[in-house]
Design a protein around this motif. Structure first.
Motif, PDB file in Angstrom:
ATOM      1  N   UNK A   1      -3.846   2.797  -3.489  1.00 51.93           N
ATOM      2  CA  UNK A   1      -4.006   3.430  -4.793  1.00 51.93           C
ATOM      3  C   UNK A   1      -3.025   2.889  -5.819  1.00 51.93           C
ATOM      4  N   UNK A   2      -3.381   3.001  -7.097  1.00 49.39           N
ATOM      5  CA  UNK A   2      -2.516   2.509  -8.178  1.00 49.39           C
ATOM      6  C   UNK A   2      -1.298   3.388  -8.390  1.00 49.39           C
ATOM      7  N   UNK A   3      -1.450   4.659  -8.036  1.00 51.96           N
ATOM      8  CA  UNK A   3      -0.356   5.592  -8.313  1.00 51.96           C
ATOM      9  C   UNK A   3       0.280   6.070  -7.011  1.00 51.96           C
ATOM     10  N   UNK A   4       1.021   7.169  -7.047  1.00 45.81           N
ATOM     11  CA  UNK A   4       1.778   7.625  -5.890  1.00 45.81           C
ATOM     12  C   UNK A   4       1.155   8.828  -5.212  1.00 45.81           C
ATOM     13  N   UNK A  45       0.765   2.992  -1.737  1.00 44.42           N
ATOM     14  CA  UNK A  45       0.823   3.480  -3.110  1.00 44.42           C
ATOM     15  C   UNK A  45       1.326   2.405  -4.073  1.00 44.42           C
ATOM     16  N   UNK A  46       1.051   2.649  -5.346  1.00 46.95           N
ATOM     17  CA  UNK A  46       1.558   1.814  -6.442  1.00 46.95           C
ATOM     18  C   UNK A  46       1.145   0.347  -6.299  1.00 46.95           C
ATOM     19  N   UNK A  65      -1.120  -6.160  -7.318  1.00 48.90           N
ATOM     20  CA  UNK A  65       0.053  -6.193  -8.170  1.00 48.90           C
ATOM     21  C   UNK A  65       0.747  -4.843  -8.079  1.00 48.90           C
ATOM     22  N   UNK A  66       2.054  -4.877  -7.880  1.00 53.59           N
ATOM     23  CA  UNK A  66       2.781  -3.609  -7.797  1.00 53.59           C
ATOM     24  C   UNK A  66       2.815  -2.928  -9.159  1.00 53.59           C
ATOM     25  N   UNK A  67       2.752  -1.605  -9.150  1.00 52.72           N
ATOM     26  CA  UNK A  67       2.786  -0.827 -10.384  1.00 52.72           C
ATOM     27  C   UNK A  67       4.026   0.065 -10.399  1.00 52.72           C
ATOM     28  N   UNK A  68       4.380   0.514 -11.586  1.00 53.56           N
ATOM     29  CA  UNK A  68       5.503   1.429 -11.766  1.00 53.56           C
ATOM     30  C   UNK A  68       5.004   2.737 -12.367  1.00 53.56           C
ATOM     31  N   UNK A  69       5.507   3.831 -11.851  1.00 52.87           N
ATOM     32  CA  UNK A  69       5.166   5.154 -12.375  1.00 52.87           C
ATOM     33  C   UNK A  69       6.223   5.572 -13.389  1.00 52.87           C
ATOM     34  N   UNK A  70       5.774   6.064 -14.537  1.00 53.02           N
ATOM     35  CA  UNK A  70       6.733   6.512 -15.553  1.00 53.02           C
ATOM     36  C   UNK A  70       7.509   7.729 -15.073  1.00 53.02           C
ATOM     37  N   UNK A 117       1.446  11.320 -14.196  1.00 55.68           N
ATOM     38  CA  UNK A 117       2.278  10.175 -14.569  1.00 55.68           C
ATOM     39  C   UNK A 117       1.437   8.962 -14.952  1.00 55.68           C
ATOM     40  N   UNK A 118       1.887   8.260 -15.976  1.00 57.17           N
ATOM     41  CA  UNK A 118       1.231   7.023 -16.383  1.00 57.17           C
ATOM     42  C   UNK A 118       1.701   5.868 -15.501  1.00 57.17           C
ATOM     43  N   UNK A 119       0.949   4.763 -15.549  1.00 57.17           N
ATOM     44  CA  UNK A 119       1.218   3.608 -14.694  1.00 57.17           C
ATOM     45  C   UNK A 119       1.366   2.364 -15.545  1.00 57.17           C
TER      46      UNK A 119
END
Length: 511
Positions: free
Chosen positions: A238-241, A308-309, A329-334, A341-343
């Motif tokens: 998933x893109x988020x956590x 995750x992420x 691609x790794x993502x960061x959670x705000x 939370x946005x990504x």
């Protein structure tokens, strides 16, 4: 097919549709007293949304007559073709649907599609315009028949990439995907992109002991493919956590309890320090993820992980055109612990070996032919029929600046995923359908305008044209023959039923 469909218009409908009329004048609407006659309602789609809407209206408006149209020869939609085969308890709602169908005021019309011939196998097609001429109300409850795509390199070219909707339809016997033949023998790792409950269903089918699945109504074709499967590790990405994930407690717990299947521990930096302070449902979910599986991952033949992420950027293939790996691609959670939370993306890449991949990023409803002519406002971006939130369909109006505006299209309603989008479980679909049913009942009892049909005689006015088209219509007693035949097939292989996976087989069993 188009020429056949045209012949199924009744004579009066052919006269009306032969002339191009402005949207506002194409259909007339009645506010005359209606208490001396029954409400005549068409429902397009026979899944939970359709049946629950029919049930609600029939219970609130006495003597309502419902004609339910289904493109396939068999009813129940998502209950039959979407619910995981090892979740038979979820299908208990069929008992209520059978109760609705037993009413003398209910008619099931299977193997008959409204407007849309695409993906329809040797069935009948009735133009939407013809249906609108013969009912007081029409309810669209046909669900979501398409899926969203990732639109990344390799997705369309490489073999071994499937949508979760295709895979679920295949192992549940949906004729559209009977020949999917997913190859699970190319390697031992699978990637599932998306972290909703459907993604977890797919993972469970790939990891579960086949002998357990044999007892369910999963197709024998799927059993044979799973027996040959080499998949040992499943990544659910998933893109988020974890705090933003869409899956629910039941599905995660089931995966954690699979025998002989270990769970890869998650990155603890994504888990809140004080789980006890979270709302109850989210707290329980985090506790299950942190506890993990009772099986030791180093000692189990199979395993799974929640990754995750990570956002997919590319599929890489072998020289033979089959999938070899998936690049993320790794993502960061705000705000990692905020459910909303946005990504943001990073430049860091990760490649996961994967001989097979499933995208599970959502289903999508599509418009039906005839919507524009009827003035029905469909939102392509959201994949829903525009409505007032209670199921009253909005029609296309243009103001002086040529801007589209929506107002209620009398007598036209929607329910389920085509109303609110492809989210929720059957219980939430029931609540949604009830709200549509309540709106219909309220409107009928309040003397607001409905469709003023040619005769309000519904199926009786349409059936002669369909039968003249040499098309086999399936009614409820015909479905019961199919149902009986499938159960007899199931007994022979030691399970409740063995589904027919082609409309040809279904129609033959009904004859």
């Amino acid at each position: 097919m188009a020429s056949i469909a045209k012949s199924w218009l009744c004579a009066s409908c052919r006269r009306k549709t032969a002339v191009s009329l402005p949207i506002r004048s194409r259909y007339s609407y009645s506010t005359a007293s209606r208490h001396d006659r029954p409400l005549r309602m068409a429902v397009v789609g026979s899944g939970p949304a359709g049946f629950y809407t029919a049930y609600r209206v029939m219970s609130k408006v006495p003597k309502t007559k419902v004609d339910m149209f289904e493109a396939l020869p068999v009813p129940y939609g998502l209950v039959r073709f979407g619910v995981a085969p090892d979740h038979p308890e979820v299908k208990n709602c069929q008992d209520k649907f059978q109760e609705v169908a037993s009413s003398p005021n209910f008619t099931f019309i299977g193997n008959v599609s409204i407007g849309n011939t695409g993906g329809h196998f040797a069935g009948c097609t009735i133009p939407l315009a013809s249906v609108l001429h013969h009912y007081d109300a029409v309810v669209f409850a046909y669900g979501a028949s398409k899926d969203k795509k990732l639109d990344i390199p390799g997705e369309s070219e490489l073999q071994g990439i499937y949508s979760a909707r295709e895979f679920v339809g295949w192992y549940n016997g949906l004729p559209e995907y009977a020949n999917l033949a997913p190859d699970l023998t190319k390697g031992d790792e699978a990637v599932i992109i998306g972290q909703g409950n459907v993604a977890l269903d797919v993972a469970r089918m790939l990891l579960e002991n086949v002998d357990v699945l044999r007892k369910s109504d999963i197709t024998e074709v799927a059993i044979e493919a799973l027996l040959k499967s080499r998949i040992k590790k499943v990544h659910i990405v998933g893109r988020r956590g974890p705090m933003q994930a869409a899956f629910t407690i039941k599905e995660v717990r089931e995966l954690m309890k699979l025998r002989g299947v270990g769970f890869q521990n998650v990155d603890m930096s994504l888990m809140p320090d004080e789980i006890s302070k979270l709302p109850r449902a989210r707290r329980r979910l985090m506790e299950i993820i942190m506890k993990g599986s009772t099986a030791n991952i180093d000692e189990t033949p199979k395993s799974w992980s929640l990754d995750f992420c990570l956002s997919p950027t590319e599929f890489l293939g072998r020289s033979d055109g089959s999938l070899e790996s998936t690049v993320f691609e790794r993502t960061l959670l705000s705000s990692p612990f905020d459910p909303s939370s946005s990504v943001t993306s990073t430049t860091e890449k990760l490649t996961i070996p994967s001989s097979v991949a499933f995208r599970s990023i959502g289903y999508k409803s599509v418009t039906l032919p005839g919507f524009d002519e009827a003035g029905i406002l469909f939102n392509d971006r959201k994949g829903i029929i525009e409505n007032d939130g209670m199921g009253r369909v909005l029609r296309i109006n243009k103001d002086e600046s040529n801007t589209q505006q929506g107002s209620h299209l009398p007598g036209v309603y929607c329910a389920g995923w085509v109303k609110r989008g492809p989210t929720g479980v059957i219980a939430s679909t029931m609540e949604d359908a009830f709200s549509t049913g309540d709106a219909i009942a309220s409107d009928w009892n309040s003397e607001v305008p409905f469709i003023q049909g040619e005769s309000n005689s519904g199926w009786e006015a349409l059936r002669s044209g369909v039968e003249n088209g040499k098309c086999q219509v399936i009614q409820w007693e015909d479905w019961q023959k199919i149902d009986k035949a499938e159960k007899e097939r199931g007994v022979r292989v030691g399970k409740e039923r063995e589904k027919f996976t082609s409309t040809k087989e279904m129609l033959a069993a009904a004859s």
